[in-house]
Structure formats: structure tokens, C-alpha cells
Design an enzyme around this catalytic site. Structure first.
Site, PDB file in Angstrom:
ATOM      1  N   TYR A  35       0.420  52.565  42.666  1.00  0.00           N
ATOM      2  CA  TYR A  35       1.327  52.049  44.277  1.00  0.00           C
ATOM      3  C   TYR A  35       0.199  51.061  45.010  1.00  0.00           C
ATOM      4  O   TYR A  35       0.723  49.871  45.356  1.00  0.00           O
ATOM      5  CB  TYR A  35       1.280  53.080  45.051  1.00  0.00           C
ATOM      6  CG  TYR A  35       2.084  52.738  46.497  1.00  0.00           C
ATOM      7  CD1 TYR A  35       3.236  52.523  46.564  1.00  0.00           C
ATOM      8  CD2 TYR A  35       1.191  52.904  47.570  1.00  0.00           C
ATOM      9  CE1 TYR A  35       3.987  52.049  47.691  1.00  0.00           C
ATOM     10  CE2 TYR A  35       2.047  52.504  48.750  1.00  0.00           C
ATOM     11  CZ  TYR A  35       3.240  52.146  48.749  1.00  0.00           C
ATOM     12  OH  TYR A  35       3.691  51.997  49.929  1.00  0.00           O
ATOM     13  N   GLU A  57       9.279  55.500  54.761  1.00  0.00           N
ATOM     14  CA  GLU A  57       8.356  55.568  55.832  1.00  0.00           C
ATOM     15  C   GLU A  57       8.709  56.559  57.059  1.00  0.00           C
ATOM     16  O   GLU A  57       7.981  57.144  57.623  1.00  0.00           O
ATOM     17  CB  GLU A  57       8.365  54.124  56.389  1.00  0.00           C
ATOM     18  CG  GLU A  57       7.561  53.148  55.402  1.00  0.00           C
ATOM     19  CD  GLU A  57       6.213  53.545  54.983  1.00  0.00           C
ATOM     20  OE1 GLU A  57       5.579  54.283  55.652  1.00  0.00           O
ATOM     21  OE2 GLU A  57       5.515  52.926  54.160  1.00  0.00           O
ATOM     22  N   TRP A  65       1.269  60.110  52.972  1.00  0.00           N
ATOM     23  CA  TRP A  65       2.154  59.243  52.193  1.00  0.00           C
ATOM     24  C   TRP A  65       2.121  59.624  50.772  1.00  0.00           C
ATOM     25  O   TRP A  65       3.147  59.523  50.164  1.00  0.00           O
ATOM     26  CB  TRP A  65       1.436  57.482  52.398  1.00  0.00           C
ATOM     27  CG  TRP A  65       2.318  56.904  51.265  1.00  0.00           C
ATOM     28  CD1 TRP A  65       1.835  56.232  50.359  1.00  0.00           C
ATOM     29  CD2 TRP A  65       3.524  56.362  51.515  1.00  0.00           C
ATOM     30  NE1 TRP A  65       2.894  55.396  49.446  1.00  0.00           N
ATOM     31  CE2 TRP A  65       4.003  55.544  50.317  1.00  0.00           C
ATOM     32  CE3 TRP A  65       4.836  56.858  52.220  1.00  0.00           C
ATOM     33  CZ2 TRP A  65       5.264  55.223  50.045  1.00  0.00           C
ATOM     34  CZ3 TRP A  65       6.223  56.487  52.342  1.00  0.00           C
ATOM     35  CH2 TRP A  65       6.543  55.467  51.098  1.00  0.00           C
TER      36      TRP A  65
END
Length: 210
Positions: A35, A57, A65
Site C-alpha cells: 500500500y 477513510e 488504517w
């Protein structure tokens, strides 16, 4: 609704100033490394990809995250690729289905916000606009002096993220405050907050010199 007090703009495992040659974040986890290397800070365009980033988000708010990243494939499956037309058609039965799916983050407010946001995208289309052009209208000028050298130099919000959140709220988007907006700007490449010592930043500099 308030956002998490932990700045979403700073990745979960970010050290204040990583050793030169190390990633800004993600070292040691293959999913997180990929990522970092191939997505974070890279420009994202298109209605479904942008709706996905905005939705995820929002789901990340108050969480790490990496938790969302590990569930992203499941999110994509249950939200039908985040195609706005499909998600906008979801009803109470779909909300109940999603609340019963342990593969995703089961938060009713965030699920309902994602459906509402898809409907807001369709309203944009009806007005002859796109989510792509709207989001990218808030892209700031490149940071003077180049990439930050420490995470202390990376803000949790910016004037552009405040303006983006305010505008999207007026257009019917939910669960998208200034902090979440700035994190989305990072994720979608509107800003590049890879640290100056990060291999990604150094690799781009080398390419520019070639």
C-alpha cells in the site's frame, strides 16, 4: 459527529523521523508495504475509486488504517465495487446484511453514510458534475521546500481539507470532516506526504534526474 482525535493523516506505525532508506510506514507487513509503495500518495481518479477512498477513510475514523486495509477486499465485495449507482440503491435490508457481516467494520452510522455518499455522487451527476472534478478541485499547490522531513511537519488538516469537507457536507456527504478529508487527500494523491528520506521520494527524485 466528531472525528477521532488521533490525526488520520499520520500512518499507524509512523516514527517521527525514520532511518534513511526505510519506508515512512508499513515496514514488516507485506500488505502495508505494498500500500505504501504503490498506492499512498499516487493520484486516484474515477467515481468508484474515489467513493471507495472516501468511504474507507470514514470507516477508519477512530481505528488503525491497517485494520481497514486488511478488510478492504471484503468491503469491495459487499459494497459492489463502490459503484455509486449500485451503492445508492441499497436499502434497509442491505444495511442489515452489512451489519451482520463480520468481515467488515460493522458500524451502522458509517455504513449508512457510505450509502448516503453514493446518493450524493448521483446528485452531482444529475447536476452535470463528477466526484472526480469536485475532489481534485481542492488539490493544493506543491508544498514549498518539497516533501516533509518528519511527521511533525505533516498536518492533520489543511485549508483545502477544511474547504473540501465543508463543500461535501453541503452536497450531502456524511462522516467526512476536515481530518478525514486530509487523509483522503493523501490517499488519493492530492498531496504527497512521503517523507524526504523515504525510498518512494528518493526514487522519484532519481527518476527526475535521469
Amino acid at each position: 459527529m466528531t472525528e477521532t482525535t488521533t490525526p488520520a493523516a499520520v500512518p499507524d506505525d509512523a516514527a517521527p523521523a525514520p532511518e534513511p532508506g526505510r519506508r515512512c510506514f508499513g515496514d514488516g507487513d507485506p500488505l502495508y508495504e505494498a500500500y505504501h509503495d504503490t498506492e499512498w500518495g499516487i493520484p486516484v481518479h474515477g467515481e468508484a475509486p474515489l467513493l471507495e477512498r472516501i468511504a474507507l477513510e470514514g470507516f477508519q475514523s477512530g481505528l488503525a488504517w491497517i485494520t481497514v486495509l486488511r478488510k478492504r477486499d471484503a468491503f469491495r465485495e459487499v459494497f459492489e465495487g463502490f459503484e455509486p449507482e449500485r451503492v445508492a440503491a441499497f436499502g434497509e435490508g442491505d444495511v442489515a446484511r452489512l451489519m451482520g457481516d463480520a468481515r467488515i467494520i460493522r458500524n451502522r452510522m458509517k455504513i449508512e453514510a457510505t450509502i448516503s455518499n453514493a446518493r450524493a455522487v448521483l446528485a452531482l451527476h444529475a447536476d452535470g458534475r463528477t466526484l472526480d472534478e469536485l475532489v481534485w478541485s481542492f488539490a493544493p499547490d506543491p508544498r514549498p521546500g518539497g516533501n516533509p522531513s518528519t511527521w511533525e511537519q505533516v498536518p492533520a488538516t489543511s485549508p483545502e481539507s477544511v474547504a473540501m469537507a465543508k463543500t461535501l457536507k453541503k452536497l450531502g456527504f456524511r462522516f467526512f470532516g476536515p481530518t478525514t478529508a486530509y487523509a483522503a487527500m493523501q490517499a488519493c494523491g492530492l498531496v504527497d506526504d512521503h517523507l524526504s528520506t523515504c525510498p518512494v521520494t528518493l526514487g522519484r527524485s532519481s527518476s527526475n534526474l535521469a
